[in-house]
Design a protein around this motif. Structure first.
Motif, PDB file in Angstrom:
ATOM      1  N   THR A 216      48.584 -61.281 -16.897  1.00  0.00           N
ATOM      2  CA  THR A 216      47.113 -61.115 -17.023  1.00  0.00           C
ATOM      3  C   THR A 216      46.737 -59.839 -16.962  1.00  0.00           C
ATOM      4  N   LEU A 217      47.348 -58.898 -15.882  1.00  0.00           N
ATOM      5  CA  LEU A 217      47.204 -57.505 -15.435  1.00  0.00           C
ATOM      6  C   LEU A 217      47.806 -56.681 -16.781  1.00  0.00           C
TER       7      LEU A 217
ATOM      8  N   ALA B 286      45.398 -56.548 -19.269  1.00  0.00           N
ATOM      9  CA  ALA B 286      44.328 -55.461 -19.248  1.00  0.00           C
ATOM     10  C   ALA B 286      44.631 -54.247 -19.342  1.00  0.00           C
TER      11      ALA B 286
ATOM     12  N   ARG C 228      42.277 -63.187 -11.202  1.00  0.00           N
ATOM     13  CA  ARG C 228      40.767 -62.687 -11.570  1.00  0.00           C
ATOM     14  C   ARG C 228      39.873 -62.770 -10.406  1.00  0.00           C
TER      15      ARG C 228
ATOM     16  N   ILE D 161      41.765 -56.467 -12.427  1.00  0.00           N
ATOM     17  CA  ILE D 161      41.719 -56.253 -13.894  1.00  0.00           C
ATOM     18  C   ILE D 161      41.116 -55.210 -14.373  1.00  0.00           C
TER      19      ILE D 161
ATOM     20  N   GLU E 200      42.876 -52.106 -16.507  1.00  0.00           N
ATOM     21  CA  GLU E 200      42.193 -51.576 -17.783  1.00  0.00           C
ATOM     22  C   GLU E 200      41.881 -50.014 -17.720  1.00  0.00           C
TER      23      GLU E 200
END
Length: 226
Positions: free
Chosen positions: A20-21, A24, A174, A181, A185
């Motif tokens: 997930t990271l 991002a 999250r 997150i 990004e």
């Protein structure tokens, strides 16, 4: 030509917090026009480093039958920047991530015919680190940060930044109020532009870290800014 970013994911979970990271980071970098490759290390690394003196081919190539060489030569060496993403296992990198670093020895060691070229291509990158753990304890990440810091120094690279997300179940990161997150990004978006400094005693230093801007609303002669 677009700059190349390689994101290496050391988690065996393909839908976990580390991925997930990593995704991002990918979004942030792609938004700037960078060329991004996200690679799951489980797809490329199937073994630890062995004794190259006993298992290396006569040509100098590694005999371990996996896709490590392709990842190392085609993606890692050709990249301008690398972000290593890993869960924290026993206060260290995952085995997959550590093996990726260890296995590079086979190709930069003097016993490999093209080691000089490999060493040149390993050097001068911009390095980022993304970590996921269920502990909020700050010290849990320090050993890994130190290892990547020294890897960057050893290869004359620039260690740009660290993002750490906290979560346990899939996607839990999250919910981290530290907003990892968004930080991931930003790391991807700024990996090629973020200001970097690492001074020594004899380093030449400017008077200011950031470009000087006068924020005074007055433009009259004699205006001073602090």
């Amino acid at each position: 030509m677009a700059r190349k970013l390689l994101i290496l994911v050391g988690s065996p979970r393909r839908d976990g917090n580390t991925v997930t990271l990593a995704q991002a980071v990918q979004r942030g970098a792609e938004a700037t026009g960078a060329q991004v490759a996200l690679r799951i290390l489980d797809d490329y690394v199937s073994s630890f480093l062995r004794d190259c003196r006993t298992c290396r081919q006569q040509s100098g190539e590694c005999t371990i039958p996996d896709r490590y060489r392709a990842l190392f030569f085609e993606d890692f060496l050709s990249s301008d920047s690398v972000v290593l993403c890993s869960p924290i296992y026993w206060y260290g990198l995952s085995g997959q991530a550590k093996s990726f670093l260890d296995r590079s020895f086979c190709y930069y060691a003097a016993s490999y015919p093209g080691s000089k070229e490999v060493l040149t291509s390993m050097s001068g990158k911009r390095i980022g680190l993304v970590l996921a753990s269920e502990e909020t304890y700050p010290g849990a990440a320090l050993g890994i940060i130190h290892q990547i810091q020294e890897f960057a120094r050893y290869t004359h690279s620039k260690f740009i930044g660290v993002v750490r997300g906290v979560g346990n179940s899939r996607g839990d990161v999250r919910n981290d109020p530290g907003r990892p997150i968004a930080s991931a990004e930003s790391l991807g978006a700024e990996i090629f532009s973020h200001a970097y400094s690492d001074y020594r005693l004899d380093s030449a230093r400017k008077a200011q870290v950031w470009p000087f801007t006068c924020h005074s609303q007055s433009t009259a002669p004699g205006t001073t800014c602090e």
